[in-house]
Design an enzyme around this catalytic site. Structure first.
Site, PDB file in Angstrom:
ATOM      1  CD  GLU A 161      -1.965  -5.946   9.995  1.00  0.00           C
ATOM      2  OE1 GLU A 161      -1.134  -6.929   9.654  1.00  0.00           O
ATOM      3  OE2 GLU A 161      -1.624  -4.792   9.964  1.00  0.00           O
ATOM      4  CD  GLU A 216      -0.964  -5.817   2.489  1.00  0.00           C
ATOM      5  OE1 GLU A 216      -0.862  -7.030   2.443  1.00  0.00           O
ATOM      6  OE2 GLU A 216      -0.619  -5.329   3.451  1.00  0.00           O
TER       7      GLU A 216
HETATM    8  C1  BGC Z   1      -1.654  -2.855   7.165  1.00  0.00           C
HETATM    9  C2  BGC Z   1      -1.877  -1.877   6.277  1.00  0.00           C
HETATM   10  C3  BGC Z   1      -1.317  -0.611   7.381  1.00  0.00           C
HETATM   11  C4  BGC Z   1      -0.058  -0.905   7.418  1.00  0.00           C
HETATM   12  C5  BGC Z   1       0.770   0.384   8.091  1.00  0.00           C
HETATM   13  C6  BGC Z   1      -0.314  -3.143   7.523  1.00  0.00           C
HETATM   14  O1  BGC Z   1       0.133  -4.073   8.220  1.00  0.00           O
HETATM   15  O2  BGC Z   1      -2.153  -4.233   6.569  1.00  0.00           O
HETATM   16  O3  BGC Z   1      -2.793  -1.733   5.501  1.00  0.00           O
HETATM   17  O4  BGC Z   1      -1.917   0.611   6.706  1.00  0.00           O
HETATM   18  O5  BGC Z   1       0.438  -1.851   8.129  1.00  0.00           O
HETATM   19  O6  BGC Z   1       1.531   0.854   7.211  1.00  0.00           O
END
Ligand code: BGC
Length: 852
Positions: A460, A731
């Site tokens: 990501e 997270e």
């Molecule tokens: C990310 C987040 C992002 C989200 C959207 C995720 O996969 O890691 O931090 O804001 O997607 O909701």
């Protein structure tokens, strides 16, 4: 209340008594001695230093080369626009300042600072290798040989790439920037860098070269593993401009006369890592192909490059239950490992990276999803080799040797991040909170890698807008993020869709483009936060049309003044028990949230229009604001003041954004407090509510409860991860569950800064350092600490553009002692606990006595 004046007591930074005002810390566009400046009316800033209290500047004189501004009666010392003769591309300038102060002194001239303008006229041509080169091919090398026979006065290399580059002159690496040219919305904005390379050149034969990696330009990027997002070819553009002492010049620029080859780097991908065969060196050079790629998108580099920072030695060498050899660096960081090895030609060393060990103590990489995060080296053999990758990075605390190995003392982890000056420190009497602050700062270091990323380890690592938005104010305290966000916000504008939508990630490399509430609002929230923290109206001016286009977009999709359609992430990762029979899940209606952010964005647009003097917009968007607030009340608030969603996030957003009329606020506050008690004094907020929870409780008289939440150690809370050994922000509130098992691997990052947004409350409320809007950028400082919770002392330092602010307090029984330091050319309003009214002070160091 009693207050004493103390000069030079606290921080040990002061001049001798009687010393007069001095001018220090000169910055041009917030950078020290920048090379390659692209701004032709640069903002110049300096700091005043002197022992006098209440020291203010009354006038300044700027000298740039032979030009002088003359004495300008002004108290401005931050962001003063250069107003001399037109600056010339490529030229170097020296500058100095002196100031007059309100104590009747004039400073000596400051020491000389410099800047050099960037290029506007590129003689260089884009070049690609003269052989088949695609994703998966070894990294291409380029070179040019030339001779020099005159004494050099200056030599500057201007360089950029499609992909990532590392340049070399005569075998030495050029500069100390990594992952250059950084990541921007390449089609619109591609940064070039300028390096002073005079010392790398010599009389006689020289060679200039570069190696390229796929990077974000062509490599795999985005959770869908897109490749070639910006183009099929990686390419080099470089121009070495030399001026000789005799006044003559030479230019060596990329063109058809260069050569290309491949060498040791067999593959390099951001997610997967790098493989290098150190037995190979570039050989069998062939020609290159010139390309007619766009140069109109070239921009100067306004932000600090990625550089190497802290290094970590192995703190534990572990053999896991599976029998694997694992090294622990003791800190989750972002960067890579440097190995020093000695072996035989052809020996292979392969290492994998991980953030955590699992419940059993085994090396755990499932949460990296598809990212292999492996570096492989095939040794040259013989003497000691120093090995490190070039065009990748990893988020890790642990490494595992999959093939070969080394001794722990031969391994070091090095952190890489954008080289933003560190501005803040925060500490208190609670070691868990100190660890939380450490984790917030490391979350920032790990995710401010040219772009504010959500996370640095899995497949990501994208500029998720919502994450950046919630953390942006906290970020300003820990580091000077003015240039970092100024640059990224221009990419927000560049990637904004014609209909005003801000895609989910910036730079936009995914197909996620629905303009989610709380994410796309980065377009309004971050410019405003930067304006508050740095007092720089140019960020607002640059972003204004983007802010307005975003609000206009919401208006265009609204019905009866309600933003009640579209996809939204909602209060992402809010508290939700896995077996929710009790109905405790803290679900906040997504359209309720959308309306709150519609209101907030519109409100900030009105604020920005006021600052910029756009009175017609002030009038029209103020009336829109009134209408959409009224629509909110009709749709989401019951006559007795209950909100449609009875969650902490719902109450917090309505209160934080001033949506509820005064008459409804007390009830909403009571319901919020009751809600927190319902959860046994735990938070239940996700990304959007968490950053405002404590600020709202404080604002409405419940700082005690905010402290209870902050010092709560059981899940869900900010300190729960700390009790589980976290060294960064997670997270999820429960990345490691209470039973030691790990949350779902599909989304379980251990380095995600969003929940670190509590740092803003720690600086602004616990330590009480804030800026007034009538003197943004800490020109008018508010000092209002809030002793409380189980703390007996807390202190923070914060380097503003004017100098260091310090606020520290300690308790003895109910007596509070406060120490404060205020920089020159600012004023402060100080609230002492127990005092009937605040005290107005100017620069200096002070001690105040108060009581709870
Ligand atoms: C990310 C987040 C992002 C989200 C959207 C995720 O996969 O890691 O931090 O804001 O997607 O909701």
């Amino acid at each position: 209340m009693r207050y004493l004046t103390m000069t030079c007591l606290l921080l040990g930074i002061c001049l001798g008594a009687g010393a007069q005002v001095q001018v220090k810390h000169l910055r041009c566009e917030d950078l020290i001695d920048p090379l390659g400046l692209g701004e032709f009316h640069p903002r110049l800033s300096w700091q005043l230093q002197g022992p006098a209290q209440g020291l203010m500047q009354t006038a300044y004189e700027l000298r740039v080369g032979a030009w002088s501004s003359g004495r300008v009666a002004s108290d401005a010392s931050v962001g003063v626009r250069y107003a001399g003769p037109a600056l010339e591309a490529g030229h170097a300038y020296t500058w100095q300042v002196r100031v007059w102060d309100n104590q009747g002194h004039v400073s000596p001239w400051s020491s000389i600072a410099t800047w050099r303008m960037g290029l506007t006229d590129w003689k260089a041509r884009w070049i690609v290798p003269g052989f088949e080169d695609t994703v998966g091919s070894p990294c291409p090398y380029f070179r040019k040989d030339f001779s020099l026979h005159k004494k050099i006065k200056s030599a500057v290399l201007f360089i950029t790439a499609h992909g990532l580059y590392e340049a070399h002159i005569n075998g030495a690496r050029v500069g100390d920037a990594f992952l250059a040219p950084g990541w921007t919305s390449y089609k619109h904005r591609l940064a070039y860098q300028a390096y002073d390379v005079k010392d790398l050149l010599h009389d006689g034969d020289n060679d200039l070269g570069a190696v390229l990696g796929n990077g974000w330009y062509r490599g795999f990027i985005g959770y869908a593993w897109n490749k070639e997002v910006y183009g099929h070819d990686i390419a080099l553009l470089a121009q070495l401009d030399i001026t000789f002492v005799d006044g003559s010049t030479s230019v060596f620029a990329t063109d058809a006369s260069w050569q290309s080859s491949t060498g040791n780097i067999l593959s390099s991908e951001i997610y997967n890592g790098e493989t290098a065969d150190e037995r190979l060196a570039p050989a069998n050079w062939v020609g290159v192909v010139e390309k007619d790629y766009d140069k109109s998108n070239l921009i100067w580099t306004e932000n600090q490059p990625i550089r190497k920072h802290e290094t970590f030695n192995v703190v534990h060498s572990i053999t896991t239950p599976k029998g694997e050899k694992v090294f622990d660096f003791g800190q989750n960081l972002v960067g890579w490992v440097v190995l020093k090895v000695r072996g035989n030609a052809g020996d292979t060393i392969r290492l994998s990276h991980a953030e955590v060990l699992d419940k059993e103590g085994n090396f755990y990489t499932d949460n990296l999803r598809g990212a292999k995060a492996q570096d492989t080296y095939i040794l040259r053999g013989g003497s000691e080799e120093t090995l490190e990758p070039h065009f990748t990075f990893h988020g890790f605390r642990y490494i595992r040797f999959d093939k070969g190995d080394t001794r722990p003392e031969d391994v070091q982890a090095v952190a890489l991040y954008s080289d933003m000056p560190k501005t803040g420190t925060w500490a208190c009497s609670d070691t868990l909170l100190n660890q939380l602050q450490h984790n917030i700062q490391w979350g920032q270091r790990g995710n401010f890698l040219d772009v504010p990323t959500d996370c640095p380890q899995r497949d990501e690592r994208l500029g998720w807008t919502g994450d950046a938005q919630v953390f942006s104010r906290t970020a300003t305290f820990n580091m000077d993020v003015h240039d970092f966000f100024s640059k990224w916000l221009k990419d927000v504008s560049a990637d904004q869709l014609p209909n005003g939508i801000i895609p989910c990630v910036i730079p936009n490399v995914t197909d996620c483009d629905f303009g989610s509430a709380g994410w796309a609002d980065c377009a309004t929230i971050i410019p405003w936060n930067m304006y508050l923290a740095y007092g720089d109206t140019s960020i607002l001016r640059n972003q204004y049309s983007s802010m307005k286009a975003w609000v206009d977009h919401i208006r265009s999709v609204s019905t009866n003044d309600l933003w009640n359609k579209g996809d939204h992430f909602g209060d992402w990762l809010f508290f939700r028990p896995w077996d929710d029979n009790s109905g405790m899940s803290a679900v906040t209606d997504k359209y309720y949230i959308a309306q709150c952010f519609y209101i907030h964005s519109c409100d900030l647009l009105v604020h920005a229009a006021q600052v910029l003097g756009f009175s017609a917009d002030v009038a029209s968007y103020s009336s829109l604001l009134a209408r959409i607030k009224a629509a909110f009340l009709r749709e989401y608030v019951t006559p007795s003041g209950r909100l449609v969603s009875s969650t902490q996030t719902a109450y917090v957003l309505a209160l934080q954004f001033d949506i509820l009329p005064d008459s409804l606020r007390p009830r909403a506050v009571d319901l919020l407090v009751a809600n927190v008690h319902t959860y046994g004094d735990h938070l239940t907020t996700g990304f959007l509510g968490a950053s405002y929870l404590c600020p709202v409780l404080s604002r409405f008289g419940h700082t005690d409860l905010a402290y209870t939440l902050l010092q709560q150690e059981t899940y869900p809370s900010w300190l729960y991860p700390v009790t589980k050994g976290a060294t960064t922000i997670w997270e999820r509130w429960d990345g490691i569950r209470t039973d030691g098992s790990l949350e779902t691997p599909t989304m379980n990052s251990f380095n995600h800064y969003a929940y670190g947004a509590i740092g803003d409350w720690m600086y602004r409320v616990i330590s009480g350092i804030d800026t007034y809007e009538d003197g943004p950028g800490y020109r008018h400082i508010r000092i209002q600490p809030h002793p409380g919770g189980r703390l007996t002392h807390a202190e923070a330092t914060y380097e503003t553009a004017y100098g260091v602010v310090y606020s520290g307090w300690s308790l003895s029984g109910r007596a509070v002692t406060m120490h404060v330091r205020i920089p020159a050319n600012t004023r402060a309003t100080v609230f002492v606990p127990g005092a009937a009214s605040p005290v107005e002070v100017g620069s200096g160091e002070y001690t105040f006595e108060g009581s709870l």
